[in-house]
Write an enzyme that holds these catalytic residues in place. Structure first.
Site, PDB file in Angstrom:
ATOM      1  N   CYS A 130      41.824  38.618  43.049  1.00 20.53           N
ATOM      2  CA  CYS A 130      42.109  37.920  44.305  1.00 20.53           C
ATOM      3  C   CYS A 130      41.560  36.496  44.270  1.00 20.53           C
ATOM      4  CB  CYS A 130      41.509  38.689  45.480  1.00 20.53           C
ATOM      5  SG  CYS A 130      41.801  37.913  47.086  1.00 20.53           S
ATOM      6  N   CYS A 133      40.058  35.401  47.652  1.00 18.93           N
ATOM      7  CA  CYS A 133      38.723  35.963  47.891  1.00 18.93           C
ATOM      8  C   CYS A 133      37.662  35.269  47.045  1.00 18.93           C
ATOM      9  CB  CYS A 133      38.703  37.457  47.550  1.00 18.93           C
ATOM     10  SG  CYS A 133      39.960  38.447  48.349  1.00 18.93           S
ATOM     11  N   ASP A 134      37.935  35.111  45.756  1.00 21.93           N
ATOM     12  CA  ASP A 134      36.888  34.747  44.805  1.00 21.93           C
ATOM     13  C   ASP A 134      37.011  33.348  44.196  1.00 21.93           C
ATOM     14  OD1 ASP A 134      35.792  37.264  45.159  1.00 21.93           O
ATOM     15  OD2 ASP A 134      36.944  38.148  43.543  1.00 21.93           O
TER      16      ASP A 134
END
Length: 303
Positions: A130, A133-134
């Site tokens: 992701c 997300c990251d």
């Protein structure tokens, strides 16, 4: 018979459980694990109230909140869902059957994996599925994006604005949106490795490199990177319900803005649905909506 059975234990399922507990519904949660894909995230920076929190810690916060309510929980793999008089029956791989008046499907998606050495070991330690997300965690660092479709191109585009050198490794020719392809190819800090096979992820505690193989010459090359983003697609976990609810061509469950499916009494929330964004906060909101809609449905049933 339960008032409500929630299938799935990620942000959507756990939020649905909290709302069901507050409504004092007799509720069962069936899930293989708690946390869903949040558990894979090294850090989460875009969930309201937490500027910077490890994914595993955020899951613990969700879990602690859920445990304040009287929700029964079973760790099971759901394999079937069917209609019966007065509700539905859920079948599990373990051989158990559970009956409920209403169902919330919050099973999320399963990521397509490379299945190479190091992938599982370094998950959350440099390996991610992701970018949203990251990605911000790899500011100024060299990274790799693996894939050739729209999701891989989009990931490379995002990372080019955050990271240092972005290497894009694809097993075949790029096949995503041509406009995005042209845009990505014009970016100076993106380097392409076309027709290369990922072989092994290297590291010591955290990712330090990726071994790739030229598919023609069979020669291996090790590239030094700190982050590896695997973007080869994901599949919604919906097959057990395919005979009851309508899905789109990708297998995502079609839902209304109230999280209603095509089957009366079955609701769906989070990444398993055709909702356009797959994010923690979106899934949590869906879980709340699904339970509130289920409550309204339950109120119409005879005592």
């Amino acid at each position: 018979m339960f008032d409500l059975i929630i299938i799935g234990g990620g942000p959507a399922g756990m939020t649905a459980g909290v709302y069901a507990g507050r409504k004092m519904l007799k509720t069962l949660m069936l899930t293989e694990s708690i946390g869903g894909k949040v558990s894979w995230s090294m850090w989460v920076e875009n969930y309201l109230g937490y500027q910077y929190i490890p994914g595993a810690e955020l899951v613990e916060k969700f879990k602690e909140h859920l445990e304040n309510f009287n929700i029964e929980r079973e760790f099971s793999h759901v394999v079937g869902l069917s209609k019966i008089d007065g509700g539905f029956v859920v079948n599990t791989k373990e051989g158990e059957n559970y009956e409920g008046k209403a169902i919330i499907i919050a099973t999320g998606r399963t990521q397509r994996k490379l299945s190479i050495p190091g992938e599982d070991i370094f998950l959350g330690r440099g390996v991610s599925y992701c970018v949203t997300c990251d990605g911000p965690l790899f500011k100024g660092k060299d990274v790799v994006v693996i894939g050739e479709g729209d999701s891989a191109l989009g990931a490379a585009l995002q990372l080019s604005k955050i990271s240092g050198l972005v290497r894009m490794v694809s097993r075949g020719p790029l096949k995503g949106n041509e406009v995005i392809q042209r845009k990505v190819k014009d970016i100076q800090n993106i380097k392409f490795y076309i027709n290369y096979e990922p072989v092994e992820i290297k590291g010591d505690g955290v990712v330090s490199g990726l071994v790739i193989q030229d598919k023609k010459s069979k020669q291996n090359t090790r590239v030094l990177v700190e982050g590896i983003f695997i973007e080869i697609g994901s599949v919604p976990v919906s097959v057990f319900a395919k005979d009851l609810v309508e899905t789109n061509e990708r297998g995502e469950i079609k839902v209304s803005c109230r999280c209603e499916t095509s089957a009366l009494g079955i609701f769906a929330a989070g990444d398993v649905t055709d909702a356009p964004e797959k994010q923690i906060i979106v899934a949590a909101g869906d879980g709340a909506k699904a339970t509130l809609s289920a409550c309204k449905y339950l109120s119409t049933l005879p005592d």
